[in-house]
Design a protein around this motif. Structure first.
Motif, PDB file in Angstrom:
ATOM      1  N   ASP A  71       0.837  -1.191   0.000  1.00 56.54           N
ATOM      2  CA  ASP A  71       0.000   0.000   0.000  1.00 56.54           C
ATOM      3  C   ASP A  71       0.877   1.248   0.000  1.00 56.54           C
ATOM      4  O   ASP A  71       2.094   1.164   0.107  1.00 56.54           O
ATOM      5  N   GLY A  72       0.261   2.382  -0.137  1.00 54.83           N
ATOM      6  CA  GLY A  72       1.023   3.632  -0.147  1.00 54.83           C
ATOM      7  C   GLY A  72       1.934   3.690  -1.353  1.00 54.83           C
ATOM      8  O   GLY A  72       1.526   3.411  -2.467  1.00 54.83           O
ATOM      9  N   GLU A  73       3.198   4.000  -1.123  1.00 56.72           N
ATOM     10  CA  GLU A  73       4.161   4.110  -2.223  1.00 56.72           C
ATOM     11  C   GLU A  73       4.578   2.753  -2.757  1.00 56.72           C
ATOM     12  O   GLU A  73       5.130   2.656  -3.846  1.00 56.72           O
ATOM     13  N   ALA A  74       4.330   1.683  -1.983  1.00 58.57           N
ATOM     14  CA  ALA A  74       4.635   0.310  -2.400  1.00 58.57           C
ATOM     15  C   ALA A  74       6.057   0.174  -2.923  1.00 58.57           C
ATOM     16  O   ALA A  74       6.299  -0.400  -3.980  1.00 58.57           O
ATOM     17  N   GLU A  75       6.992   0.723  -2.148  1.00 57.54           N
ATOM     18  CA  GLU A  75       8.385   0.614  -2.555  1.00 57.54           C
ATOM     19  C   GLU A  75       9.305   0.567  -1.347  1.00 57.54           C
ATOM     20  O   GLU A  75       8.932   0.946  -0.240  1.00 57.54           O
ATOM     21  N   TRP A  76      10.498   0.078  -1.597  1.00 52.61           N
ATOM     22  CA  TRP A  76      11.570   0.064  -0.619  1.00 52.61           C
ATOM     23  C   TRP A  76      12.762   0.696  -1.308  1.00 52.61           C
ATOM     24  O   TRP A  76      12.998   0.464  -2.492  1.00 52.61           O
ATOM     25  N   ARG A  77      13.489   1.503  -0.566  1.00 52.81           N
ATOM     26  CA  ARG A  77      14.673   2.129  -1.160  1.00 52.81           C
ATOM     27  C   ARG A  77      15.786   2.240  -0.138  1.00 52.81           C
ATOM     28  O   ARG A  77      15.539   2.318   1.052  1.00 52.81           O
ATOM     29  N   THR A  78      16.971   2.226  -0.664  1.00 54.65           N
ATOM     30  CA  THR A  78      18.138   2.464   0.170  1.00 54.65           C
ATOM     31  C   THR A  78      19.097   3.324  -0.629  1.00 54.65           C
ATOM     32  O   THR A  78      19.193   3.194  -1.849  1.00 54.65           O
ATOM     33  N   ASN A  79      19.748   4.199   0.039  1.00 51.59           N
ATOM     34  CA  ASN A  79      20.728   5.053  -0.605  1.00 51.59           C
ATOM     35  C   ASN A  79      22.067   4.734   0.028  1.00 51.59           C
ATOM     36  O   ASN A  79      22.467   5.359   0.993  1.00 51.59           O
ATOM     37  N   VAL A  82      13.252  -0.650  -5.031  1.00 51.34           N
ATOM     38  CA  VAL A  82      12.461  -1.830  -5.383  1.00 51.34           C
ATOM     39  C   VAL A  82      11.012  -1.427  -5.203  1.00 51.34           C
ATOM     40  O   VAL A  82      10.598  -1.066  -4.099  1.00 51.34           O
ATOM     41  N   GLU A  83      10.241  -1.448  -6.290  1.00 50.42           N
ATOM     42  CA  GLU A  83       8.848  -1.022  -6.217  1.00 50.42           C
ATOM     43  C   GLU A  83       7.928  -2.063  -6.838  1.00 50.42           C
ATOM     44  O   GLU A  83       8.289  -2.746  -7.784  1.00 50.42           O
ATOM     45  N   GLU A 110       2.808  -4.815  -9.441  1.00 52.81           N
ATOM     46  CA  GLU A 110       1.546  -5.521  -9.276  1.00 52.81           C
ATOM     47  C   GLU A 110       1.370  -5.762  -7.785  1.00 52.81           C
ATOM     48  O   GLU A 110       2.336  -5.707  -7.022  1.00 52.81           O
ATOM     49  N   GLU A 111       0.155  -6.050  -7.362  1.00 54.15           N
ATOM     50  CA  GLU A 111      -0.086  -6.276  -5.934  1.00 54.15           C
ATOM     51  C   GLU A 111       0.726  -7.457  -5.407  1.00 54.15           C
ATOM     52  O   GLU A 111       1.206  -7.451  -4.280  1.00 54.15           O
ATOM     53  N   THR A 112       0.882  -8.480  -6.234  1.00 52.73           N
ATOM     54  CA  THR A 112       1.722  -9.625  -5.889  1.00 52.73           C
ATOM     55  C   THR A 112       2.557 -10.023  -7.108  1.00 52.73           C
ATOM     56  O   THR A 112       2.143  -9.818  -8.246  1.00 52.73           O
TER      57      THR A 112
END
Length: 169
Positions: free
Chosen positions: A38-46, A54-55, A58-60
């Motif tokens: 939900d929301g931005e549906a992403e993970w990020r690292t700098n 990583v976004e 699709e829902e799955t």
């Protein structure tokens, strides 16, 4: 593997395929990463070297991965259906489900000396040794790329140095 990091994208084993079940596994330097739905549906690292995003697409079972100045890829986990089972002669048991990763790559900043099972195909002078028209074409040359483990940068043709150096794909 890139810079000093390891990003793993994999498919979970499932006994029965269900599109509503997320069969994707994401690991960053050995730690499991949960990608929100939900929301931005992403993970990020700098990291010190570059940004990694990583976004969900699709829902799955669908992701887009961006590693700044290196690669963009779309990944989907797909069930191996009856057609693929017959065409490739996998001989999958009827009481089990198998899945594979469907991937699309877009590399940035590759040199003309790129190497590897996939990498060599991006060279401007590359000519495929694959025999066309066979059900499961094989390239050969496994002696060049055989490693002692999945995450090892040690092989006859490897240029990546892993955590000891800062080489890229």
């Amino acid at each position: 593997m890139f810079d000093t990091h390891t990003l793993v994208l994999a498919a979970k084993g499932v006994s029965h395929w269900d599109n509503s079940f997320d069969a994707l596994i994401v690991r960053w330097d050995g730690d499991v990463v949960n990608i929100p739905t939900d929301g931005e549906a992403e993970w990020r690292t700098n990291s010190e070297e570059r940004e990694v995003i990583v976004e969900r697409t699709e829902e799955t079972n669908g992701l887009k991965v961006t590693v700044a100045a290196l690669v963009e890829l779309n990944v989907k986990v797909r069930a191996i259906g009856e057609h693929e089972n017959k065409v490739h002669n996998y001989q999958l048991p009827a009481d089990d489900a198998f899945a594979h990763l469907e991937t699309q790559f877009k590399f940035t900043g590759l040199t003309n000396l790129v190497e590897g099972v996939l990498g060599q195909t991006y060279r401007p002078d590359y000519v495929s040794p694959v025999k066309r028209g066979v059900a499961m074409p094989m390239m050969g040359g496994e002696d060049k790329y055989q490693t002692p483990s999945l995450y090892s940068p040690l092989c006859n043709q490897c240029r990546f140095k892993g955590k000891a150096g800062l080489s890229s794909i």
